[in-house]
Design an enzyme around this catalytic site. Sequence first.
Site, PDB file in Angstrom:
ATOM      1  N   HIS A  43       9.320  94.542  19.193  1.00 36.24           N
ATOM      2  CA  HIS A  43       9.274  93.570  20.159  1.00 36.24           C
ATOM      3  C   HIS A  43      10.621  93.870  21.210  1.00 36.24           C
ATOM      4  O   HIS A  43      10.691  95.178  21.739  1.00 36.24           O
ATOM      5  CB  HIS A  43       9.274  91.999  19.765  1.00 36.24           C
ATOM      6  CG  HIS A  43       8.769  91.221  21.047  1.00 36.24           C
ATOM      7  ND1 HIS A  43       8.532  91.403  22.436  1.00 36.24           N
ATOM      8  CD2 HIS A  43       9.014  89.740  21.011  1.00 36.24           C
ATOM      9  CE1 HIS A  43       8.374  90.392  23.037  1.00 36.24           C
ATOM     10  NE2 HIS A  43       8.607  89.171  22.281  1.00 36.24           N
TER      11      HIS A  43
ATOM     12  N   HIS B  62       1.317  99.277  23.714  1.00 30.73           N
ATOM     13  CA  HIS B  62       1.362  97.999  24.254  1.00 30.73           C
ATOM     14  C   HIS B  62       0.224  97.232  23.467  1.00 30.73           C
ATOM     15  O   HIS B  62      -0.938  97.845  23.605  1.00 30.73           O
ATOM     16  CB  HIS B  62       1.810  97.614  25.236  1.00 30.73           C
ATOM     17  CG  HIS B  62       2.107  96.434  25.691  1.00 30.73           C
ATOM     18  ND1 HIS B  62       1.464  95.228  25.901  1.00 30.73           N
ATOM     19  CD2 HIS B  62       3.455  96.088  26.030  1.00 30.73           C
ATOM     20  CE1 HIS B  62       2.416  94.254  26.176  1.00 30.73           C
ATOM     21  NE2 HIS B  62       3.432  94.681  26.146  1.00 30.73           N
TER      22      HIS B  62
ATOM     23  N   ASP C  40      10.175  99.183  27.328  1.00 28.27           N
ATOM     24  CA  ASP C  40      11.302  99.727  26.811  1.00 28.27           C
ATOM     25  C   ASP C  40      11.509 101.177  26.686  1.00 28.27           C
ATOM     26  O   ASP C  40      12.479 101.701  26.364  1.00 28.27           O
ATOM     27  CB  ASP C  40      11.049  99.214  25.467  1.00 28.27           C
ATOM     28  CG  ASP C  40      11.055  97.836  25.166  1.00 28.27           C
ATOM     29  OD1 ASP C  40      12.021  97.140  25.801  1.00 28.27           O
ATOM     30  OD2 ASP C  40      10.266  96.971  24.394  1.00 28.27           O
TER      31      ASP C  40
HETATM   32  N1  ACO Z   1       3.286 105.821  18.307  1.00 26.14           N
HETATM   33  C1  ACO Z   1       2.231 106.396  17.604  1.00 26.14           C
HETATM   34  N2  ACO Z   1       1.089 105.698  17.474  1.00 26.14           N
HETATM   35  C2  ACO Z   1       0.961 104.716  17.948  1.00 26.14           C
HETATM   36  C3  ACO Z   1       2.128 103.707  18.501  1.00 26.14           C
HETATM   37  C4  ACO Z   1       3.234 104.490  18.971  1.00 26.14           C
HETATM   38  N3  ACO Z   1       4.097 104.013  19.445  1.00 26.14           N
HETATM   39  N4  ACO Z   1       1.786 102.574  18.821  1.00 26.14           N
HETATM   40  C5  ACO Z   1       0.151 102.448  18.286  1.00 26.14           C
HETATM   41  N5  ACO Z   1       0.080 103.642  17.762  1.00 26.14           N
HETATM   42  C6  ACO Z   1      -1.319 104.071  17.075  1.00 26.14           C
HETATM   43  C7  ACO Z   1      -1.373 103.191  15.763  1.00 26.14           C
HETATM   44  O1  ACO Z   1      -1.092 104.157  14.896  1.00 26.14           O
HETATM   45  C8  ACO Z   1      -3.049 103.055  15.695  1.00 26.14           C
HETATM   46  O2  ACO Z   1      -3.668 104.339  15.441  1.00 26.14           O
HETATM   47  P1  ACO Z   1      -4.763 104.347  14.380  1.00 26.14           P
HETATM   48  O3  ACO Z   1      -5.904 103.451  15.450  1.00 26.14           O
HETATM   49  O4  ACO Z   1      -5.176 105.876  14.190  1.00 26.14           O
HETATM   50  O5  ACO Z   1      -4.548 103.685  13.318  1.00 26.14           O
HETATM   51  C9  ACO Z   1      -3.426 102.958  17.112  1.00 26.14           C
HETATM   52  O6  ACO Z   1      -2.491 103.335  18.021  1.00 26.14           O
HETATM   53  C10 ACO Z   1      -3.571 101.250  17.347  1.00 26.14           C
HETATM   54  O7  ACO Z   1      -1.879 100.759  17.009  1.00 26.14           O
HETATM   55  P2  ACO Z   1      -1.734  99.415  16.743  1.00 26.14           P
HETATM   56  O8  ACO Z   1      -0.493  99.258  15.778  1.00 26.14           O
HETATM   57  O9  ACO Z   1      -3.057  98.598  16.224  1.00 26.14           O
HETATM   58  O10 ACO Z   1      -1.696  98.607  18.187  1.00 26.14           O
HETATM   59  P3  ACO Z   1      -1.038  97.262  18.469  1.00 26.14           P
HETATM   60  O11 ACO Z   1      -1.253  96.427  19.372  1.00 26.14           O
HETATM   61  O12 ACO Z   1      -1.016  96.411  16.970  1.00 26.14           O
HETATM   62  O13 ACO Z   1       0.782  97.575  18.340  1.00 26.14           O
HETATM   63  C11 ACO Z   1       2.684  97.868  19.540  1.00 26.14           C
HETATM   64  C12 ACO Z   1       1.269  97.245  19.890  1.00 26.14           C
HETATM   65  C13 ACO Z   1       3.421  97.076  18.250  1.00 26.14           C
HETATM   66  C14 ACO Z   1       3.608  97.714  20.647  1.00 26.14           C
HETATM   67  C15 ACO Z   1       2.770  99.604  19.001  1.00 26.14           C
HETATM   68  O14 ACO Z   1       1.968 100.238  20.105  1.00 26.14           O
HETATM   69  C16 ACO Z   1       4.247  99.911  18.674  1.00 26.14           C
HETATM   70  O15 ACO Z   1       4.578  99.771  17.473  1.00 26.14           O
HETATM   71  N6  ACO Z   1       4.895 100.627  19.681  1.00 26.14           N
HETATM   72  C17 ACO Z   1       6.315 101.151  19.247  1.00 26.14           C
HETATM   73  C18 ACO Z   1       7.182  99.948  19.355  1.00 26.14           C
HETATM   74  C19 ACO Z   1       7.353  99.490  20.850  1.00 26.14           C
HETATM   75  O16 ACO Z   1       7.502 100.320  21.724  1.00 26.14           O
HETATM   76  N7  ACO Z   1       7.325  98.217  20.958  1.00 26.14           N
HETATM   77  C20 ACO Z   1       7.548  97.624  22.611  1.00 26.14           C
HETATM   78  C21 ACO Z   1       6.518  96.906  22.829  1.00 26.14           C
HETATM   79  S1  ACO Z   1       6.778  96.242  24.543  1.00 26.14           S
HETATM   80  C22 ACO Z   1       7.747  94.867  24.162  1.00 26.14           C
HETATM   81  O17 ACO Z   1       7.603  94.288  23.328  1.00 26.14           O
HETATM   82  C23 ACO Z   1       8.646  94.372  25.136  1.00 26.14           C
END
Ligand code: ACO
Length: 443
Positions: free
Chosen positions: A282, A321, A377
């Site tokens: 987050h 996201h 971010d």
């Molecule tokens: N890098 C690589 N792969 C990713 C990423 C990433 N940053 N984000 C999601 N994926 C992939 C997952 O591995 C998954 O792949 P799969 O379907 O083959 O298993 C798919 O994309 C869906 O991902 P989820 O984790 O189910 O998506 P969710 O909606 O739960 O997660 C999140 C959202 C937590 C923001 C995620 O994209 C992430 O971890 N990003 C990196 C951290 C980040 O930048 N957070 C800031 C968010 S903005 C904020 O809070 C202000």
Amino acid sequence: MATEDQSGNGGGVASATDTLTVTDNRTGQTYEVPIEDGTIRAMALRDVKVSDDDFGLMTYDPAFMNTASCRSSITYLDGDNGVLEYRGYPIEQLAEQSTYIEVAYLLIHGELPNQKQLDEWCHQITVHTFVHENVKTFIQGFRYDAHPMGMLLATVGALSTFYPDANRIMDEDVRYMNLIRLIAKMPTLAAFSYRHSMGQPYVYPDNELSYPANFLSMLFKMSESRYEPDPRLERALDILFILHADHEQNCSTSAVRAVGSSQVDPYSAVAAGVAALYGPLHGGANEAVLRMLRRIGTADNVPDFIAGVKEGKERLMGFGHRVYKNYDPRAKIIKAAADDVFEVTGTNPLLDIATELEKIALEDDYFVKRKLYPNVDFYSGLIYEALGMPVQMFPVLFAIPRTSGWIAQWLEMIQDKEQKIARPRQIYTGERSRDYVAMDARA
Ligand code: ACO
């Protein structure tokens, strides 16, 4: 909500076509569930039973992937089209024409202020920026290397002890006073935490300065009689504050609402928001982005890094996201603000790596298929670093402006007659009705 009962357990009136017909194949019984605003009430499913003593059907939605927990008129977000609006005003217009302090008013009051209202609001916030001297002593109790976000979390919670009447949350005047205090004092607590971690004396607020300029002064002022930041940096920080002010039902806002639903005072509810924001998925993400960029080292290493991400070794931080499945509109604005900042501070070499990462990721099938785009971010950390902030301060810089959003959401929640104490259900998967085993009889 059985066929003969249109109103259902979930309440609300629906026309004959605004309903969902569900057949329970266990019993053959058909139910008609009202559809309101594109949702059905989870409570409506409670009527779906196999027998009179059955509890009734529940929904299972870990991580709230498809559950609306409230009605809200604060922030509109369309993740597929990359739209973000506060009280109906597009984020792009607010970032260009407004100030954070005005946006805070908008979020809390629902309308833009006229000049008189804005002057009064600014005055109220400005005269409440000082904190009780004991807060300083409290911060001094932390270890020299304490994370500023941990200190902020503790001190904002501790403010409830300085304002014990804050728990009278149904008293409008008391509530108002404390929301002013929260918005006014967050920068002071944040700056004191930073100065503590640097081993530097705390700088008291300068009430002649704007909200962002005063914050920069409390962070960076040394022996000069007045700290005056470059207006371009002051404006860039204000824009970042505007962009971070609210984002509807995200993890930290949901934490504020859930904790606040116990009718605790707003300082404690906001402390819960700060705690949620501390996590790397987050508000901690921009800190993680900077560490990631440093680790990558040069733009040449980007392809190898991307290959590792695709193999599932790690995530590309600052990408993806839960709601945006398109370019985060805030990321676009931040990218533009970064150029203004770098004009003053000189460019950050990590920007080349970030630009290369973005270029490669946006063309790569793995990211395209999963609709992974840069989020707020991805670039904010680069600006914060250019402003002279150490990475530990990044989530703190997020928490300051998000406070107005948390409070707006908290106010909406406590005045919403439909809200009660937050209390999800569970599917129990453990053992049942076991007899206690004496120690000497255990394996
Ligand atoms: N890098 C690589 N792969 C990713 C990423 C990433 N940053 N984000 C999601 N994926 C992939 C997952 O591995 C998954 O792949 P799969 O379907 O083959 O298993 C798919 O994309 C869906 O991902 P989820 O984790 O189910 O998506 P969710 O909606 O739960 O997660 C999140 C959202 C937590 C923001 C995620 O994209 C992430 O971890 N990003 C990196 C951290 C980040 O930048 N957070 C800031 C968010 S903005 C904020 O809070 C202000």
